[in-house]
Design a protein around this motif. Sequence first.
Motif, short mmCIF file in Angstrom:
data_model
loop_
_atom_site.label_atom_id
_atom_site.label_comp_id
_atom_site.label_asym_id
_atom_site.label_seq_id
_atom_site.Cartn_x
_atom_site.Cartn_y
_atom_site.Cartn_z
N GLY A 70 -13.14 3.77 0.20
CA GLY A 70 -13.76 5.06 -0.18
C GLY A 70 -12.71 6.01 -0.71
N PRO A 71 -12.74 6.27 -2.02
CA PRO A 71 -11.69 7.05 -2.68
C PRO A 71 -11.53 8.45 -2.10
CG PRO A 71 -13.16 6.03 -4.28
CD PRO A 71 -13.77 5.81 -2.95
N ALA A 72 -12.63 9.12 -1.75
CA ALA A 72 -12.56 10.53 -1.37
C ALA A 72 -11.74 10.72 -0.11
CB ALA A 72 -13.97 11.08 -1.17
N GLN A 73 -11.89 9.83 0.87
CA GLN A 73 -11.14 10.04 2.11
C GLN A 73 -9.76 9.39 2.05
OE1 GLN A 73 -14.44 8.24 3.96
NE2 GLN A 73 -13.26 6.55 4.82
N PHE A 74 -9.61 8.36 1.18
CA PHE A 74 -8.35 7.61 1.19
C PHE A 74 -7.28 8.24 0.31
CE2 PHE A 74 -5.55 4.30 -0.51
CZ PHE A 74 -5.06 3.78 0.68
N PHE A 75 -7.63 8.56 -0.94
CA PHE A 75 -6.59 8.91 -1.91
C PHE A 75 -5.80 10.17 -1.57
CE2 PHE A 75 -8.78 5.97 -4.95
CZ PHE A 75 -7.72 5.09 -5.01
N PRO A 76 -6.45 11.28 -1.12
CA PRO A 76 -5.63 12.47 -0.85
C PRO A 76 -4.53 12.22 0.19
CG PRO A 76 -7.95 13.02 -0.88
CD PRO A 76 -7.88 11.53 -0.95
N LEU A 77 -4.91 11.61 1.31
CA LEU A 77 -3.93 11.36 2.37
C LEU A 77 -2.91 10.30 1.93
CD1 LEU A 77 -3.12 12.22 5.17
CD2 LEU A 77 -4.58 10.39 6.11
N ALA A 78 -3.43 9.22 1.29
CA ALA A 78 -2.53 8.14 0.87
C ALA A 78 -1.51 8.64 -0.14
CB ALA A 78 -3.34 6.99 0.26
N MET A 79 -1.97 9.49 -1.06
CA MET A 79 -1.05 10.05 -2.05
C MET A 79 -0.02 10.95 -1.38
SD MET A 79 -1.43 8.92 -5.05
CE MET A 79 -0.73 10.11 -6.18
N ALA A 80 -0.50 11.77 -0.41
CA ALA A 80 0.40 12.70 0.28
C ALA A 80 1.50 11.95 1.00
CB ALA A 80 -0.38 13.57 1.25
N ILE A 81 1.19 10.75 1.49
CA ILE A 81 2.21 10.00 2.23
C ILE A 81 3.05 9.14 1.29
CG2 ILE A 81 2.59 8.21 3.97
CD1 ILE A 81 -0.03 9.21 5.29
N SER A 82 2.38 8.42 0.38
CA SER A 82 3.14 7.41 -0.38
C SER A 82 3.86 7.99 -1.59
CB SER A 82 2.24 6.25 -0.80
OG SER A 82 1.20 6.72 -1.60
N ALA A 83 3.32 9.05 -2.21
CA ALA A 83 4.01 9.61 -3.38
C ALA A 83 5.41 10.14 -3.04
CB ALA A 83 3.15 10.68 -4.05
N PRO A 84 5.56 10.95 -1.94
CA PRO A 84 6.93 11.38 -1.61
C PRO A 84 7.84 10.20 -1.26
CG PRO A 84 5.31 12.69 -0.43
CD PRO A 84 4.56 11.57 -1.06
N LEU A 85 7.29 9.19 -0.58
CA LEU A 85 8.13 8.05 -0.21
C LEU A 85 8.58 7.29 -1.46
CD1 LEU A 85 6.48 6.63 3.01
CD2 LEU A 85 8.73 7.68 2.76
N ALA A 86 7.64 7.10 -2.40
CA ALA A 86 8.00 6.40 -3.64
C ALA A 86 9.03 7.21 -4.42
CB ALA A 86 6.74 6.17 -4.49
N ALA A 87 8.81 8.54 -4.46
CA ALA A 87 9.77 9.41 -5.16
C ALA A 87 11.14 9.32 -4.49
CB ALA A 87 9.26 10.85 -5.14
N LEU A 88 11.15 9.27 -3.15
CA LEU A 88 12.42 9.15 -2.41
C LEU A 88 13.12 7.85 -2.77
CD1 LEU A 88 14.46 9.85 -0.21
CD2 LEU A 88 12.90 8.85 1.46
N ALA A 89 12.34 6.74 -2.77
CA ALA A 89 12.94 5.45 -3.10
C ALA A 89 13.56 5.48 -4.50
CB ALA A 89 11.88 4.36 -3.01
N TRP A 90 12.82 6.09 -5.45
CA TRP A 90 13.33 6.18 -6.82
C TRP A 90 14.56 7.08 -6.90
CZ3 TRP A 90 12.73 3.57 -11.23
CH2 TRP A 90 11.65 2.70 -11.33
N ALA A 91 14.53 8.19 -6.15
CA ALA A 91 15.66 9.11 -6.19
C ALA A 91 16.92 8.43 -5.67
CB ALA A 91 15.34 10.37 -5.37
N ILE A 92 16.78 7.70 -4.55
CA ILE A 92 17.96 7.01 -3.99
C ILE A 92 18.43 5.93 -4.96
CG2 ILE A 92 18.72 5.47 -2.14
CD1 ILE A 92 17.10 7.12 -0.20
N PHE A 93 17.46 5.20 -5.52
CA PHE A 93 17.83 4.16 -6.49
C PHE A 93 18.59 4.77 -7.66
CE2 PHE A 93 16.56 2.33 -10.60
CZ PHE A 93 17.28 1.15 -10.53
N ALA A 94 18.03 5.86 -8.21
CA ALA A 94 18.68 6.49 -9.37
C ALA A 94 20.07 7.00 -9.02
CB ALA A 94 17.81 7.64 -9.89
N ALA A 95 20.21 7.57 -7.80
CA ALA A 95 21.51 8.09 -7.38
C ALA A 95 22.53 6.96 -7.27
CB ALA A 95 21.37 8.81 -6.04
N VAL A 96 22.11 5.87 -6.63
CA VAL A 96 23.04 4.76 -6.41
C VAL A 96 23.38 4.07 -7.73
CG1 VAL A 96 23.29 2.51 -5.30
CG2 VAL A 96 22.25 4.40 -4.06
#
Length: 321
Positions: free
Chosen positions: A214-240
């Motif tokens: 169910g998109p309505a209940q899943f996406f807002p929370l999932a995005m709030a958790i996974s988008a910062p984590l993905a951004a963090l992974a990319w930031a560390i990768f780019a830095a290294v």
Amino acid sequence: MKFECDMISDLLPLYKDEICSDTSKKIVEEHLAECPACRKIFNDMNDISIDEKIVKEKNEVIDSQAKFFKRKSAFAGSIIALIFTIPILVCFIVDLATGGGLGWFFIVLAAILTASALVVVPLMMKKNRMFTTMTAFTACVILLLAICCIYTGGNWFFVAASASLFGLTVLFAPFIVYRRPVNAYVKNQKGLAIMSAYTVTFAIMMACIGLFVGPAQFFPLAMAISAPLAALAWAIFAAVRYIRANAAVKTGVSILAAGIFSGILSHATAMAAVTTSNTGVTYYSDPWLPLMLSIGSAGLLLTGIGVLFGMIKGGKKNENK
Ligand SMILES: [Zn+2]
């Protein structure tokens, strides 16, 4: 004379390389002038074509051995493939005879295909072995899931398939990227290719899960958790990968990124879970939240320490080079 010849043959390599004393040089030359046996040894030493001949013969032996083993492994592959067809055939006949449709036949077929992707494909392939094996295995796992899903009348195929695709990509991408034919395309952007593959398959998986539950209940929370984590992974990768600086600077940037993103993540999660009662008191609607945030922060801290350790080690290795 024999005793003298032994001594001369010991001296010959030094004489040939012109690193013996003048006295030795004189003795060797006098001996060579009157001893045909030692003269022959000396002439053979100078004859480079002999070395070339030995190398050529050695290569021919290696080539013929390699061909022999390739033929052998192709043969073993055919035998195993033949053995694998037995259960498929049995299921086909039993399914037809009992008149219950071909459901089990397809499930067994896909399961055996999955097994042979790991066993037969590497034996039969002459080149691009790693790439073909892992791709074939992934395709077979997804096929198996599809058939099981159809047979059991389930609607979970896309969730299971996208999760398998993501998991297998995490597992296989670091191996595939260093080997033919993929390495020719990614050249020295291997890290970027791996990160992109992870991000794309992760996004596909999250989309499939979201559409399933169910998109309505899943996406807002999932995005709030996974988008910062993905951004963090990319930031560390780019830095290294891309910052041209020493390990200490890269470590600093990585830990700073981890700090910023864990802050954003904590804040977003806390906002989502905080409720204000009608008396104006704010409290966490989820009593587990403080504990979860502590565990999450501890995890991030440990990751930071791990990155730091790896970089110190990597830095030392580079210094030793
Ligand atoms: Zn001699």
